[in-house]
Design a protein around this motif. Structure first.
Motif, PDB file in Angstrom:
ATOM      1  N   SER A   1       2.748   0.435   9.751  1.00 55.66           N
ATOM      2  CA  SER A   1       3.816   0.251  10.737  1.00 55.66           C
ATOM      3  C   SER A   1       3.617   1.148  11.958  1.00 55.66           C
ATOM      4  N   LEU A   2       2.873   2.233  11.783  1.00 55.50           N
ATOM      5  CA  LEU A   2       2.584   3.145  12.891  1.00 55.50           C
ATOM      6  C   LEU A   2       1.337   2.720  13.669  1.00 55.50           C
ATOM      7  N   GLY A   3       0.728   1.621  13.257  1.00 51.24           N
ATOM      8  CA  GLY A   3      -0.399   1.075  14.008  1.00 51.24           C
ATOM      9  C   GLY A   3      -1.770   1.499  13.532  1.00 51.24           C
ATOM     10  N   CYS A   4      -1.889   2.025  12.317  1.00 50.08           N
ATOM     11  CA  CYS A   4      -3.200   2.422  11.804  1.00 50.08           C
ATOM     12  C   CYS A   4      -4.062   1.189  11.531  1.00 50.08           C
ATOM     13  N   ASP A   5      -5.293   1.232  12.004  1.00 45.60           N
ATOM     14  CA  ASP A   5      -6.237   0.132  11.819  1.00 45.60           C
ATOM     15  C   ASP A   5      -7.037   0.274  10.529  1.00 45.60           C
ATOM     16  N   VAL A   6      -7.181   1.514  10.062  1.00 47.70           N
ATOM     17  CA  VAL A   6      -7.953   1.835   8.868  1.00 47.70           C
ATOM     18  C   VAL A   6      -7.195   2.926   8.121  1.00 47.70           C
ATOM     19  N   ILE A   7      -7.205   2.870   6.797  1.00 53.27           N
ATOM     20  CA  ILE A   7      -6.523   3.893   6.011  1.00 53.27           C
ATOM     21  C   ILE A   7      -7.467   4.426   4.937  1.00 53.27           C
ATOM     22  N   ALA A   8      -7.485   5.749   4.791  1.00 49.72           N
ATOM     23  CA  ALA A   8      -8.325   6.400   3.792  1.00 49.72           C
ATOM     24  C   ALA A   8      -7.454   7.171   2.811  1.00 49.72           C
ATOM     25  N   LEU A   9      -7.708   6.979   1.526  1.00 51.41           N
ATOM     26  CA  LEU A   9      -7.028   7.736   0.488  1.00 51.41           C
ATOM     27  C   LEU A   9      -7.832   9.000   0.236  1.00 51.41           C
ATOM     28  N   SER A  10      -7.384  10.094   0.797  1.00 50.33           N
ATOM     29  CA  SER A  10      -8.062  11.375   0.583  1.00 50.33           C
ATOM     30  C   SER A  10      -7.882  11.844  -0.844  1.00 50.33           C
TER      31      SER A  10
ATOM     32  N   GLY B   1       1.648   5.546  -3.077  1.00 48.96           N
ATOM     33  CA  GLY B   1       0.592   5.028  -2.211  1.00 48.96           C
ATOM     34  C   GLY B   1       1.050   3.842  -1.382  1.00 48.96           C
ATOM     35  N   LYS B   2       1.770   2.933  -2.011  1.00 50.02           N
ATOM     36  CA  LYS B   2       2.257   1.733  -1.306  1.00 50.02           C
ATOM     37  C   LYS B   2       3.206   2.119  -0.177  1.00 50.02           C
ATOM     38  N   SER B   3       4.128   3.031  -0.457  1.00 51.41           N
ATOM     39  CA  SER B   3       5.082   3.474   0.555  1.00 51.41           C
ATOM     40  C   SER B   3       4.366   4.135   1.742  1.00 51.41           C
ATOM     41  N   ALA B   4       3.394   4.992   1.433  1.00 55.10           N
ATOM     42  CA  ALA B   4       2.664   5.696   2.488  1.00 55.10           C
ATOM     43  C   ALA B   4       1.817   4.734   3.319  1.00 55.10           C
ATOM     44  N   ILE B   5       1.151   3.806   2.651  1.00 50.09           N
ATOM     45  CA  ILE B   5       0.318   2.828   3.359  1.00 50.09           C
ATOM     46  C   ILE B   5       1.168   1.951   4.269  1.00 50.09           C
ATOM     47  N   ASP B   6       2.284   1.472   3.767  1.00 48.35           N
ATOM     48  CA  ASP B   6       3.171   0.637   4.577  1.00 48.35           C
ATOM     49  C   ASP B   6       3.634   1.385   5.830  1.00 48.35           C
ATOM     50  N   ALA B   7       3.939   2.667   5.653  1.00 47.78           N
ATOM     51  CA  ALA B   7       4.385   3.473   6.788  1.00 47.78           C
ATOM     52  C   ALA B   7       3.279   3.633   7.824  1.00 47.78           C
ATOM     53  N   LEU B   8       2.046   3.872   7.375  1.00 50.69           N
ATOM     54  CA  LEU B   8       0.926   4.040   8.304  1.00 50.69           C
ATOM     55  C   LEU B   8       0.588   2.731   9.015  1.00 50.69           C
TER      56      LEU B   8
ATOM     57  N   ASN C   1      -4.280  -7.703  -1.034  1.00 57.80           N
ATOM     58  CA  ASN C   1      -3.493  -8.377   0.012  1.00 57.80           C
ATOM     59  C   ASN C   1      -3.074  -7.450   1.164  1.00 57.80           C
ATOM     60  N   LEU C   2      -3.781  -6.358   1.339  1.00 54.27           N
ATOM     61  CA  LEU C   2      -3.470  -5.425   2.420  1.00 54.27           C
ATOM     62  C   LEU C   2      -4.064  -5.932   3.732  1.00 54.27           C
ATOM     63  N   ALA C   3      -3.310  -5.800   4.801  1.00 58.05           N
ATOM     64  CA  ALA C   3      -3.721  -6.358   6.088  1.00 58.05           C
ATOM     65  C   ALA C   3      -4.783  -5.512   6.789  1.00 58.05           C
ATOM     66  N   VAL C   4      -4.953  -4.250   6.398  1.00 59.44           N
ATOM     67  CA  VAL C   4      -5.941  -3.371   7.036  1.00 59.44           C
ATOM     68  C   VAL C   4      -6.911  -2.872   5.968  1.00 59.44           C
TER      69      VAL C   4
END
Length: 228
Positions: free
Chosen positions: A60-69, A51-58, A83-86
């Motif tokens: 870095s790609l400019g995602c403003d919001v992230i959802a764990l499906s 999860g951490k690796s995937a979130i960091d990648a998203l 401590n997540l920025a988004v």
């Protein structure tokens, strides 16, 4: 326009995308962590690492919001969100929602590694570890037969079902076929409601959607069927 990232390991990602798109238009980046399929076989630390690796990648790609499906990844949501920025949103089995609907039992369809912190006394847990693999094969007859086999021991003991897996959401209609008199709750309403509450009205403009793997390779064309 917002860019929303979605993370899952299989086809359960697509009903999540459909549901969120109804709530909020924007650009979508769907990360399919196929190399970790099925996620329900991983331990807590492994899930966190993926999860951490995937979130960091998203991010870095400019995602403003992230959802764990993935409901499996959602089990480590609190640690991932620290401590997540988004903003990060998690899916969860709609046990509480289902329990308010019924005076009887709620049948929670899940895998054996799923973690549910619930004090509900009217929840029955039906373990369906083979479902993610069957969902990928997309043979509905096999899926219906498997659901029927798993639910038979609970016949007459429930009147609603809570789906605790994103792959099950894609085949919600199969659960309805097996149990036409039971109401079926999926894990998407909660995440969609939270995002709608946070970001307000649906935007009018349509965005783009692409599917990528953990290495960032665009694999949208491979899954074009799900966007038709």
């Amino acid at each position: 326009m917002l860019t929303l990232g979605i993370i899952d390991d299989g086809v359960g990602m697509f009903p999540t995308y459909y549901k969120l798109k109804q709530v909020l238009s924007g650009n979508y980046v769907c990360m399919l962590v196929r190399d970790c399929f099925p996620l329900n076989k991983l331990g807590y630390q492994q899930l966190y690492n993926v999860g951490k690796s995937a979130i960091d990648a998203l991010v870095s790609l400019g995602c403003d919001v992230i959802a764990l499906s993935s409901v499996s990844l959602s089990c480590v949501y609190k640690r991932l969100a620290c401590n997540l920025a988004v903003p990060l949103y998690a899916s969860e089995a709609p046990i509480l929602h289902a329990s308010t609907y019924t005076a009887s039992n709620v049948l929670v369809c899940c895998d054996s590694t799923a973690v549910f912190r619930s004090n509900l006394t009217n929840a029955l847990f039906c373990i369906m570890d083979e479902f993610p693999v069957l969902a990928e094969a997309a043979h509905e007859r096999q899926i219906v037969d498997y659901i029927d086999k798993c639910l038979q021991p609970y016949d007459g003991q429930f009147d609603c079902i809570a789906l605790a897996s994103s792959s099950m959401n894609l085949y919600k209609h199969c659960f309805n076929r097996v149990c036409p008199n039971a109401r079926v709750f999926d894990s998407l309403d909660g995440i969609a409601r939270k995002i709608r509450k946070k970001y307000g009205k649906i935007a009018k403009e349509d965005g783009i959607c692409k599917v990528i793997d953990r290495q960032g390779l665009d694999i949208t064309e491979k899954y074009a069927f799900f966007f038709e």
